[in-house]
Design an enzyme around this catalytic site. Sequence first.
Site, PDB file in Angstrom:
ATOM      1  NE  ARG A  30       3.529 -10.169  11.436  1.00  0.00           N
ATOM      2  CZ  ARG A  30       2.565  -9.627  11.350  1.00  0.00           C
ATOM      3  NH1 ARG A  30       1.995  -9.129  12.347  1.00  0.00           N
ATOM      4  NH2 ARG A  30       1.965  -9.343  10.271  1.00  0.00           N
ATOM      5  CG  ASP A  41       2.178  -6.293   4.878  1.00  0.00           C
ATOM      6  OD1 ASP A  41       1.269  -7.043   4.377  1.00  0.00           O
ATOM      7  OD2 ASP A  41       2.152  -6.535   6.187  1.00  0.00           O
ATOM      8  N   GLY A  90      -3.263  -6.728  -0.245  1.00  0.00           N
ATOM      9  CA  GLY A  90      -4.461  -7.544  -0.001  1.00  0.00           C
ATOM     10  C   GLY A  90      -5.597  -6.599   0.577  1.00  0.00           C
ATOM     11  CG  LEU A 115      19.663  -0.456  -7.123  1.00  0.00           C
ATOM     12  CD1 LEU A 115      20.131   0.082  -5.732  1.00  0.00           C
ATOM     13  CD2 LEU A 115      18.353   0.086  -7.510  1.00  0.00           C
ATOM     14  CD  GLU A 175      18.153   2.958  13.307  1.00  0.00           C
ATOM     15  OE1 GLU A 175      17.330   3.130  13.837  1.00  0.00           O
ATOM     16  OE2 GLU A 175      19.384   2.788  14.258  1.00  0.00           O
ATOM     17  CG  HIS A 178      -0.640  -9.162  -4.980  1.00  0.00           C
ATOM     18  ND1 HIS A 178       0.146  -8.925  -3.938  1.00  0.00           N
ATOM     19  CD2 HIS A 178      -1.094 -10.438  -4.695  1.00  0.00           C
ATOM     20  CE1 HIS A 178      -0.081  -9.706  -2.698  1.00  0.00           C
ATOM     21  NE2 HIS A 178      -0.960 -10.945  -3.185  1.00  0.00           N
TER      22      HIS A 178
HETATM   23  C1  FPP Z   1       2.153  -8.454   1.125  1.00  0.00           C
HETATM   24  O1  FPP Z   1       0.950  -7.950   0.964  1.00  0.00           O
HETATM   25  C2  FPP Z   1       2.685  -8.651  -0.423  1.00  0.00           C
HETATM   26  C3  FPP Z   1       3.152  -9.784  -0.950  1.00  0.00           C
HETATM   27  C4  FPP Z   1       3.111 -11.081  -0.476  1.00  0.00           C
HETATM   28  C5  FPP Z   1       3.573  -9.846  -2.456  1.00  0.00           C
HETATM   29  C6  FPP Z   1       4.274  -8.374  -2.823  1.00  0.00           C
HETATM   30  C7  FPP Z   1       4.570  -8.616  -4.009  1.00  0.00           C
HETATM   31  C8  FPP Z   1       4.553  -7.617  -5.163  1.00  0.00           C
HETATM   32  C9  FPP Z   1       4.298  -6.309  -4.770  1.00  0.00           C
HETATM   33  C10 FPP Z   1       4.855  -8.033  -6.640  1.00  0.00           C
HETATM   34  C11 FPP Z   1       6.231  -7.933  -6.609  1.00  0.00           C
HETATM   35  C12 FPP Z   1       6.730  -8.596  -7.817  1.00  0.00           C
HETATM   36  C13 FPP Z   1       7.918  -8.596  -8.372  1.00  0.00           C
HETATM   37  C14 FPP Z   1       8.402  -9.296  -9.506  1.00  0.00           C
HETATM   38  C15 FPP Z   1       9.182  -7.897  -7.702  1.00  0.00           C
HETATM   39  P1  FPP Z   1      -0.211  -8.889   1.540  1.00  0.00           P
HETATM   40  O2  FPP Z   1      -0.988  -9.656   0.321  1.00  0.00           O
HETATM   41  O3  FPP Z   1       0.336  -9.829   2.692  1.00  0.00           O
HETATM   42  O4  FPP Z   1      -1.180  -7.480   2.213  1.00  0.00           O
HETATM   43  P2  FPP Z   1      -2.295  -7.711   3.289  1.00  0.00           P
HETATM   44  O5  FPP Z   1      -1.527  -8.215   4.559  1.00  0.00           O
HETATM   45  O6  FPP Z   1      -3.152  -6.464   3.086  1.00  0.00           O
HETATM   46  O7  FPP Z   1      -3.081  -9.058   2.841  1.00  0.00           O
END
Ligand code: FPP
Length: 265
Positions: free
Chosen positions: A218, A44, A47, A155, A231, A61
């Site tokens: 969450r 997380d 963004g 893995l 955990e 991302h």
């Molecule tokens: C949450 O951050 C992140 C996601 C919804 C996407 C996570 C995906 C990747 C890191 C790419 C992975 C790709 C592969 C193929 C494994 P958010 O956008 O909700 O962040 P914010 O809460 O700060 O807006």
Amino acid sequence: MFKDTLSRLFRKREEHIIPGKKSTAGMSASDFKRLPKHVAIIMDGNGRWAKRHRLAVSKGHRQGTENLREIIRHTDDLGIHSLSLYAFSTENWSRPKEEVDALMQLILDFFASEIDELDAKNVHILILGDKSRLPEKQRLTLVEAEERTSGNTGLHLNIAINYGGRDEIARAARILASEAANGRLDPSTITEKTIAEHLYTHGQPDVDLLIRTSGEMRLSNFLLFQCAYAEFIFPKVLWPDFSVKAYDEALSDFGGRQRRFGARI
Ligand code: FPP
């Protein structure tokens, strides 16, 4: 001491074997009191990272995917059994189209650049979630990655895409109900184990450690059944900045936790 020196030398050797790849430079398995068998990560904060750097959310991302490579390598180096990553939830479809498109492109880019190394490292890839709703190109890429690595014994890398924990449990219920309706299953024999055996992660250990970056606390519908005794660790750092060092800190923190599984010890 000798073992320590050896493992450092070995890590140095790896740096030479994989030219151009950043070394994980993390701790080694023997540095930990106890390691989890199954780590789940909610990546997380992409963004917020993008906003902080005045970049488009897609760049957040992308940076988060770069980061992911190091975390996967380190998990593999440590000999951890399973790593589950929340890449795209069933709820993420409601994000702006450009963001969904960027995430779909990242899925293609990630597998194009990583599959050879992951396969060479004996990593077994499993996609958690309903692939049928994905665009054809992405669906085929994921199926190919799963098929190519299905015989690998290293893995277990679980990547959740179009995944929801409640949806996974409902899917298990549907499978069991149809087996019961066909007379192949006696409903009175259904146990927790039967349900676990019908989840995407069947055969793998329950989640021992769940990490969610960015300070949010969450579960967001991730591995609801498998996290029953996990955990939880919530580092404040945003996912693209979550380093191997921060990962090692979370793993050390886990090693110090007393786990009782409901019993009085
Ligand atoms: C949450 O951050 C992140 C996601 C919804 C996407 C996570 C995906 C990747 C890191 C790419 C992975 C790709 C592969 C193929 C494994 P958010 O956008 O909700 O962040 P914010 O809460 O700060 O807006």
